[in-house]
Design an enzyme around this catalytic site. Structure first.
Site, PDB file in Angstrom:
ATOM      1  N   HIS A   2     126.931  43.433-105.088  1.00 33.76           N
ATOM      2  CA  HIS A   2     128.302  43.944-104.994  1.00 33.76           C
ATOM      3  C   HIS A   2     128.872  43.996-106.409  1.00 33.76           C
ATOM      4  O   HIS A   2     128.763  43.038-107.175  1.00 33.76           O
ATOM      5  CB  HIS A   2     129.095  43.005-104.086  1.00 33.76           C
ATOM      6  CG  HIS A   2     130.580  43.057-104.242  1.00 33.76           C
ATOM      7  ND1 HIS A   2     131.305  44.192-104.018  1.00 33.76           N
ATOM      8  CD2 HIS A   2     131.477  42.101-104.568  1.00 33.76           C
ATOM      9  CE1 HIS A   2     132.588  43.926-104.210  1.00 33.76           C
ATOM     10  NE2 HIS A   2     132.720  42.668-104.546  1.00 33.76           N
ATOM     11  N   TYR A  30     139.320  45.935-104.843  1.00 40.37           N
ATOM     12  CA  TYR A  30     140.246  44.809-104.985  1.00 40.37           C
ATOM     13  C   TYR A  30     140.381  44.458-106.463  1.00 40.37           C
ATOM     14  O   TYR A  30     139.524  44.788-107.285  1.00 40.37           O
ATOM     15  CB  TYR A  30     139.795  43.592-104.163  1.00 40.37           C
ATOM     16  CG  TYR A  30     138.468  42.988-104.552  1.00 40.37           C
ATOM     17  CD1 TYR A  30     138.371  42.093-105.619  1.00 40.37           C
ATOM     18  CD2 TYR A  30     137.313  43.275-103.822  1.00 40.37           C
ATOM     19  CE1 TYR A  30     137.153  41.516-105.966  1.00 40.37           C
ATOM     20  CE2 TYR A  30     136.105  42.701-104.162  1.00 40.37           C
ATOM     21  CZ  TYR A  30     136.023  41.822-105.225  1.00 40.37           C
ATOM     22  OH  TYR A  30     134.824  41.256-105.566  1.00 40.37           O
ATOM     23  N   ASP A  58     131.858  30.302 -68.506  1.00 42.78           N
ATOM     24  CA  ASP A  58     131.986  30.330 -67.052  1.00 42.78           C
ATOM     25  C   ASP A  58     130.730  30.987 -66.499  1.00 42.78           C
ATOM     26  O   ASP A  58     130.144  31.883 -67.117  1.00 42.78           O
ATOM     27  CB  ASP A  58     133.266  31.022 -66.594  1.00 42.78           C
ATOM     28  CG  ASP A  58     133.320  32.500 -66.948  1.00 42.78           C
ATOM     29  OD1 ASP A  58     132.632  32.932 -67.898  1.00 42.78           O
ATOM     30  OD2 ASP A  58     134.074  33.239 -66.276  1.00 42.78           O
TER      31      ASP A  58
END
Length: 821
Positions: free
Chosen positions: A225, A259, A550
Site C-alpha cells: 500500500h 488519506y 440458535d
C-alpha cells in the site's frame, strides 16, 4: 514459580505487545514475546504504520475495538512524547453519493455511541484550512479520532510489560511449532525451543507462514500500500513542532481512495487507488539492519502508481501545487477475504491461537478480546465477524483468499450497499435446484460461497395480479438497490397459495453416537431427550448467558440428531466440546444434502398426493419430523416454517434434489406454486418476529433480552450458561429486541440505523424489511425496556428522522393458527 500458563506471543508489533500488556495486566506472569526483527523497531507493519485512527465502522465490534484503542493509547506516553494525538477525524465528500454515505456513517457512529457530525463545506475548511472549499460538499467530523504513534506505543507497552516480568526476545525467528497429543508444547526458534502452554501468533503478514507451522489455514494476503511524504509546505510552517507533529484533523478523501496526515511541516499521503500489489514473502529482505526508512515491510516506491493520486491530492489541497513528493514507500499490510481480522484457536492444535490482520486502529481492542478469551473464556465484545472459523472450507483456498483480499483492497473506500454481492469468484457452491432457478430467472446474491436466489424474474408477470393492498410503495434509491417489487408477489403467493424456497445453504450438522444426547443436552437450553421425530428450537449460550447461536435440533433416531445451525462457528463449537472418547461423531452434511421449504396454505395439497405417508394435521404435527417418500424419493420432512405458514422443510440427498424439485413443481402447478427468494423470506420472517442470529442477537445479548426466553427450559440446569441466567427474566431486563412499524408505511430502512426516544439516541436497528402482508415497513431494534408498546420513536436514516411506533409482536398470526392448521 508462576501459576499462569506459559504463553509465547509471536510478533512484537502493536498487536503482540498489546496482548502481552493485557495478559500481564490481568496477572499472567509467564509470558514471552518473540520477533524475528530487532526490538523495538521490528520491521513489521507497525514500524511504518501512518497511524490514522478513524473509529466509525459499519461493524459495532470494530468500532468498539477502535474506541478502546483510543482510550488506551491516550493513557500512554514515552519520555513526555504522546502516543495518541486526538486531533479528530474528517472525511470529506466530493460527490452527492459520498455525502449521503457520510450521513449513513454518522448514523453508525450514533448507533455505536461515538460522537460525530456531518458538517457543511465552510465548517470543514475551518477545521482543515488546506482543503479547497469549492471541491467538497461536506464532511463527517469525529472529534475523538486521531493519530496513533504506533512505534512509540510499542515502546511504552514494552517498558510496562518488561517491568511486570514479560520476557522480550528480538532477533528470534520462529521455525516451528512444537506439539504433542494434539496440544501445543512450545516454539522452535533460531535460539532454541521455548516451552509453551499457549502460543499466540500476532505475526501480521507473516501469519500465514506461522499458521502453516501449526497446520492451520490463515486466510490472509500481504499486499503493498503506497505512502508518500511531501517536501516542506509553507502553509504548515509553524503549526506543529517535532514534539506535536500535527495539529489538523486526520483527513480522508475516500472518493479518490486517499488519506492525509501532517508530519510537522510536511504531509503524508496514503492511497488505495493503485493496482493491488500482492507480496511474495520469500522475496522480502531478511536483513536485521532495520531503520525507520529501511525495513522488510517497506517495498520500493513505484512512482507511476502514485501519479494519479498525486494529481487528485493537488486538486483537494491546492497547497500541494508547488510541493513535491520527496519520499515514499509501498508498505505491506494484511488483507482478508471479508476485510475482518482473524481471531481464534486452531481447530486441530489446542493452545495455538492467532490474532492476525489487525490494524493499528483496532489493535488494543483486539488484544483485550484475545486476553479475555484466554483468561475468562469469552470476550466482552462480540466476535463472530472476527472468528477465523467463520469461513467455509472453499473460502480457505489460496486462490480464493488472493482474489477476494485483492478485491477488498480495491473496494476499501467504496460506498458499498449492505446487500452488495461479491462479483467474483461466483458459482462456488450451488444447490441441486440451481439449473431450475436459472430457468426461472433467479437473481442471485452470494453468501459463504453459496448462490442464493433473492427473487425470480419469472414472477414479474404476476405483478399485474397483485391485489391493491399488496402493491408495495416506491422505495428510495438506496433501499431499492438489490431489491425488486417482485418480492411482494412472492410474499403474496406464499401467504395465499404455496411457494418453494431453497433452504440448502443453511448449515446442517449430523451429531450421532452414544454420547450425542449428552453433548447436546450440555450445550443447549432445551430438552433434548424427546421422542424420535421431535424437533426442538433451542439456544447455545456462552458461560455468561450470551446467545452464541440458535438451533433447531431434530431427533432422527435414539442417537442421531440433525442440527440446523447458523454457520461454521457452530460446527467448530460442537467439535471443540465433543468428548475425546469417540462417543460422538459430528459431520457437516450441508454439501451432501439439500432442502426445499414448501410453505403456504396449499402446501399440504401439493405434497399429499405425492406420498403414501400421512401428511394430515392429526398425524404430522407442527415441530415434528418424519422419514417419508415423496414421488418415490427418500425425504426427511420437518414440519416447521420460518415464514409463518403451513408447510415443511423437505431434506433429501443432493443426488435426489433436482428430481424432488421437479416432482413438487409439477404437482404444485394446480395450486399456483412459485419459486420464491430471500427478499420475500426476510419480509415474512420479520412479520412473524423470527430472529436471525448474528444480526438480531449475539453473545452480547441474553435470551430474555432477545425475546427468546421461551427457548430456555425452566426445569433444566447444568447447561452452558445456566448459572449466568439465574435471577434474569423478561421482567428484569433493561433492554429488549423490540418490534417497530414505520408510521408513514413506506420508508424502508436496512439495519444499523440509530433509534431515538424522546430525542435522545437509545438503540439501533438490527433487521428491517417491508412487511408485505401487513402493508408497512418493519424494523427490529435494541431499545430500553422502558420503551413499551405504543411508544413513539424515530429512526435516523441518511440524516433524516423517520417516525416509528413500538408494536406488539408478532405482527402476523399471533395465535399460530395458520402455521399449525
Amino acid at each position: 514459580m508462576g501459576t499462569s500458563p506459559r504463553v509465547v506471543i509471536i510478533g512484537a508489533g502493536i498487536v503482540g505487545m498489546n496482548l502481552a500488556d493485557e495478559l500481564s495486566g490481568r496477572g499472567w506472569d509467564r509470558i514471552s514475546v518473540l520477533d524475528r526483527g530487532p526490538l523495538p523497531l521490528t520491521g513489521g507493519s507497525t514500524s511504518h504504520a501512518p497511524g490514522l485512527v478513524f473509529q466509525t465502522n459499519a461493524s459495532k465490534t470494530m468500532t468498539e475495538f477502535a474506541r478502546y484503542t483510543v482510550e488506551k493509547f491516550l493513557g500512554l506516553e514515552v519520555d513526555g512524547g504522546w502516543c495518541f494525538n486526538q486531533l479528530g477525524g474528517l472525511e470529506v465528500a466530493t460527490t452527492p453519493e459520498r455525502l449521503a454515505d457520510l450521513h449513513r456513517k454518522q448514523g453508525w457512529a450514533t448507533s455505536w455511541g461515538v460522537e460525530g457530525s456531518v458538517l457543511d463545506p465552510k465548517d470543514c475548511v475551518r477545521l482543515h484550512p488546506l482543503v479547497d472549499e469549492s471541491r467538497i460538499l461536506g464532511g463527517l467530523y469525529v472529534p475523538t479520532d486521531g493519530l496513533a504513534k504506533a512505534s512509540r506505543v510499542v515502546v511504552a507497552l514494552a517498558r510496562r510489560v518488561a517491568a511486570r516480568g514479560v520476557v522480550l526476545r528480538g532477533l528470534t525467528e520462529v521455525t516451528g511449532i512444537e506439539q504433542h497429543g494434539g496440544r501445543v508444547t512450545g516454539v522452535t526458534t533460531t535460539a532454541g525451543v521455548i516451552p509453551a502452554d499457549i502460543v499466540v501468533s500476532c505475526a501480521g503478514f507473516w501469519g500465514v507462514e506461522i499458521g502453516a507451522m501449526a497446520g492451520m489455514d490463515v486466510p490472509l494476503l500481504p499486499l503493498a500500500h503506497q505512502y508518500a511524504k511531501t517536501g516542506r509546505i509553507p502553509e504548515l510552517a509553524g503549526r506543529s513542532s517535532d514534539l506535536t507533529e500535527a495539529t489538523l484533523p486526520i483527513l480522508r478523501h475516500q472518493d479518490q481512495d486517499l488519506y492525509f496526515r501532517e508530519h510537522v511541516d510536511r504531509l503524508g499521503i496514503g492511497t488505495y487507488a493503485h493496482r493491488p500489489m500482492p507480496v511474495d514473502l520469500r522475496e522480502l529482505s531478511s536483513s536485521t539492519d532495520i531503520s525507520e526508512s529501511d525495513m522488510p515491510s517497506m517495498q520500493p516506491f513505484t512512482a507511476a502508481d502514485f501519479a494519479p493520486s498525486w494529481k487528485q491530492s493537488q486538486l483537494l489541497l491546492p497547497c500541494l501545487d508547488t510541493a513535491e513528493v520527496e519520499e515514499g514507500f509501498n508498505g505491506i499490510f494484511s488483507f482478508t477475504p471479508d476485510g475482518g481480522p482473524l481471531i481464534g484457536e486452531s481447530a486441530d492444535l489446542e493452545g495455538f491461537w492467532i490474532a492476525e490482520a489487525v490494524w493499528v486502529t483496532h489493535s488494543a481492542g483486539v488484544a483485550r478480546a484475545v486476553a479475555q478469551l484466554l483468561i475468562e473464556g469469552r470476550s466482552e465484545i462480540e466476535l463472530h465477524g472476527c472468528d477465523v472459523h467463520r469461513f467455509e472450507q472453499v473460502q480457505l483456498s489460496p486462490e480464493y483468499v488472493s482474489e477476494t483480499s485483492q478485491q477488498n483492497f480495491v473496494e476499501i473506500y467504496d460506498v458499498l450497499h449492505p446487500l452488495q454481492p461479491r462479483r467474483s469468484p461466483r458459482n462456488l457452491r450451488v444447490s441441486p435446484f440451481h439449473v431450475r432457478q436459472r430457468e426461472l430467472g433467479a437473481v442471485f446474491l452470494e453468501s459463504a460461497g453459496w448462490e442464493r436466489p433473492h427473487w425470480f424474474d419469472a414472477n414479474a408477470e404476476l405483478l399485474g395480479e397483485l391485489p391493491p393492498e399488496w402493491i408495495p410503495p416506491e422505495r428510495d434509491a438506496w433501499s431499492a438497490k438489490f431489491h425488486s417489487p417482485i418480492a411482494a408477489v412472492e410474499a403474496w403467493r406464499t401467504r395465499t397459495a404455496v411457494a418453494m424456497y431453497d433452504m440448502t445453504p443453511l448449515k446442517r450438522l449430523e451429531i450421532s453416537g452414544p454420547g450425542a444426547l449428552a453433548l447436546l443436552d450440555r450445550l443447549t437450553t432445551g430438552k433434548m431427550d424427546k421422542s424420535v421425530g421431535s424437533v426442538t428450537y433451542t439456544l447455545a449460550l456462552d458461560e455468561a448467558g450470551g446467545v452464541r447461536s440458535d438451533l433447531t435440533v431434530t431427533r432422527l433416531s435414539a442417537d442421531t440428531f440433525q442440527v440446523g445451525a447458523n454457520g461454521n462457528l457452530d460446527l467448530d463449537h460442537f467439535r471443540r466440546h465433543a468428548p475425546a472418547d469417540g462417543s460422538v461423531h459430528i459431520r457437516d452434511i450441508t454439501g451432501g444434502t439439500c432442502c426445499i421449504g414448501l410453505w403456504g396454505p396449499r402446501a399440504r395439497d401439493v405434497v399429499a398426493p405425492l406420498s403414501r405417508d400421512d401428511f394430515s394435521n392429526e398425524n404430522f404435527k407442527y415441530f415434528r419430523a418424519e422419514k417419508v417418500r415423496i414421488g418415490g424419493i427418500p425425504v426427511t420432512a420437518m414440519r416447521l416454517s420460518y415464514v409463518g405458514e403451513l408447510g415443511w422443510e423437505l431434506y433429501a440427498s443432493a443426488d435426489n434434489g433436482l428430481r424432488l424439485w421437479d416432482v413438487l413443481w409439477a404437482e404444485g402447478q394446480r395450486y399456483g406454486v412459485i419459486a420464491a427468494g430471500r427478499a420475500a423470506f426476510n419480509s415474512l420472517r420479520l412479520e412473524k418476529g423470527y430472529r436471525s442470529w448474528g444480526t438480531d442477537m449475539t453473545t452480547e445479548h441474553n435470551p430474555y433480552e432477545a425475546g427468546l426466553g421461551f427457548a430456555v427450559r425452566k426445569q433444566k440446569d447444568g447447561f452452558a450458561g445456566h448459572a449466568a441466567l439465574q435471577g434474569i427474566s423478561e421482567a428484569t431486563v433493561q433492554r429488549r429486541l423490540t418490534c417497530l412499524t414505520i408510521d408513514d408505511r413506506r420508508s424502508v430502512v436496512l439495519g444499523q440505523e440509530p433509534v431515538f426516544l424522546d430525542g435522545e439516541p437509545c438503540g439501533y436497528v438490527t433487521s428491517a424489511a417491508f412487511g408485505h402482508t401487513v402493508g408497512a415497513p418493519i424494523a427490529y431494534a435494541w431499545l430500553p425496556a422502558s420503551a413499551e408498546i405504543g411508544a413513539r420513536v424515530e429512526i435516523e436514516y441518511f440524516g433524516a428522522r423517520i417516525s416509528a411506533t413500538v408494536t406488539a409482536e408478532p405482527l402476523f398470526d399471533p395465535a399460530m393458527t395458520k402455521i399449525k392448521s
